[in-house]
Design an enzyme around this catalytic site. Sequence first.
Site, mmCIF file in Angstrom:
data_model
loop_
_atom_site.group_PDB
_atom_site.id
_atom_site.type_symbol
_atom_site.label_atom_id
_atom_site.label_comp_id
_atom_site.label_asym_id
_atom_site.label_seq_id
_atom_site.Cartn_x
_atom_site.Cartn_y
_atom_site.Cartn_z
ATOM 1 N N ASN A 156 0.898 -1.135 -0.105
ATOM 2 C CA ASN A 156 -0.238 0.056 0.001
ATOM 3 C C ASN A 156 0.784 1.229 -0.130
ATOM 4 O OD1 ASN A 156 0.885 -0.344 2.766
ATOM 5 N ND2 ASN A 156 -1.124 0.103 3.583
ATOM 6 N N GLU A 252 4.740 -4.267 11.996
ATOM 7 C CA GLU A 252 3.682 -3.398 12.252
ATOM 8 C C GLU A 252 2.608 -4.376 11.244
ATOM 9 O OE1 GLU A 252 0.857 -1.103 10.574
ATOM 10 O OE2 GLU A 252 2.668 -0.113 9.268
ATOM 11 N N CYS A 286 -3.494 0.466 6.997
ATOM 12 C CA CYS A 286 -3.361 -0.254 8.352
ATOM 13 C C CYS A 286 -3.962 0.747 9.444
ATOM 14 C CB CYS A 286 -2.193 -0.969 8.771
ATOM 15 S SG CYS A 286 -0.816 0.378 8.559
HETATM 16 O O1 G3P Z 1 -0.771 0.947 5.958
HETATM 17 C C1 G3P Z 1 0.170 1.360 6.252
HETATM 18 C C2 G3P Z 1 0.275 2.377 7.473
HETATM 19 O O2 G3P Z 1 1.665 2.731 7.844
HETATM 20 C C3 G3P Z 1 -0.421 3.612 7.257
HETATM 21 O O3 G3P Z 1 0.077 4.788 7.101
HETATM 22 O O4 G3P Z 1 0.661 7.109 6.699
HETATM 23 O O5 G3P Z 1 -1.481 6.141 6.002
HETATM 24 O O6 G3P Z 1 -1.156 6.545 8.281
HETATM 25 P P1 G3P Z 1 -0.400 6.047 7.032
#
Ligand code: G3P
Length: 478
Positions: A156, A252, A286
């Site tokens: 992603n 993560e 996520c």
């Molecule tokens: O899904 C990956 C996660 O690290 C999301 O990152 O920057 O969209 O909060 P962000």
Amino acid sequence: MSKNYKFYVNGEWKESESGETIDIFSPYMSQEVGRVQAISRQEVDEAIDVAKIAQKEWANLTVRNRGEYLYRWIDELLAMKLDIAKTIMEEVGKPYSDAVKEVERTVDFIRYTIEEATHMQGESMLGESFPGGNRSKIAISHRVPIGIVLAISPFNYPVNLSVAKIAPALISGNAVIFKPATQGAISGVKMVEALHRAGLPKGVLNLVTGRGSVIGDYLIEHPGINMISFTGGTNTGMHISKRAGMVPLVMELGGKDPAIVLEDADMKLTSKQITSGAYSYSGQRCTAIKRVLVKESVADELVTLLKQEIEALTVGSPVENNQIVPLIDDNSAEYVQGLIDDALEKGATLVIGNKREGNLIYPTLLDNVTSEMKIAWEEPFGPVLPIIRVQSDDEAISVANESEFGLQASIFTKNVDKAFSIAARIEAGSVQINGRPERGPDHFPFIGTKGSGMGAQGIRRSIESMTREKITVLNINE
Ligand code: G3P
């Protein structure tokens, strides 16, 4: 015929001797956008062998010398910015403007990483502080690289989340074996091309691509790997943790981030934050908001506002920067549709959505979701949001904590005292007050608890996780 992308070992781009490649299909173009190498275990061995040799010399450079290479990487990434952004868009279906932002964020990440590492210092301790101690002993502590870091990144954020592992590893004097997600690997190849152009010494970073069934466990269990940094699904994370033995892990994983909405929340702000938190990149984050726990007395008002916000979302191709785009593949869309169907069969109220064209799922809002429905607990990684109505703060906290996940949570209220007291009781790595869950700014610690991961990321934490303390004790004999 689409392009054949090579893997990268010892400073050279190579085709695998396996003669096999893996096709990469665009989520929205209905066509293959390239092929990456399906390398063999022998080629993995070769990558780790050269990394081991290269790491010694790389670690001998000063942090400022290593930083010079990374500054040149920034220049090359900026020169390739639009090409890389187009690749991200085509390969993982991210809206083009977000793909451009991803490259820009990555450049900022590298710059901050160089600055942070350059300014990190060790410490000294005097023996006299311990009972019975005296001034004859002084311990000097500084951080040394851990060796070879295996960086495994998800689809992603194929550039940003890869660099979030690679940059801290490199600046600290480690060598890297980089295994991108298969869908996302072409973006990874281009990012490494920029590093190659920056003149990184050969062998310091090696990019491997291949079938999980052939090289997945082989990499994780390889005795040459000294640390694993993984971002991806919880099941894979569990598998890695069982296989990796005594190798330090930072992981993560998935999330089921709740947005807790109290009676006194600013409803306009709350509905905007929830919509952006839940539906950006079609929920394929996520840290997406994956459930709303709202007090019954304000639930109708919130649902009305959310519906208005969702109606304004644009749906379609990432080329035109639509907010809702096709999901990464058909299986993902099938899974999300299954969760929607299950909830509706069990009595959830459809507020908006439940429309599908192939792997494009329209933004869907479900009200009156109960704990019997899968959507209350499972992570869709898609544009569907369940509303769970609660009667009390305690019930909201209890439902929030019942999840197997513990990445982030949001609390929306004007009562800061209450927000802090609820935040203290939430089982999550971070709690956001009056804002959506998100990883950035990238120097903030980023932590998953329970099924959402282990260890901490965020620039300084990542550097710390990829180094270890080394103590030298001076004994003064006079
Ligand atoms: O899904 C990956 C996660 O690290 C999301 O990152 O920057 O969209 O909060 P962000």
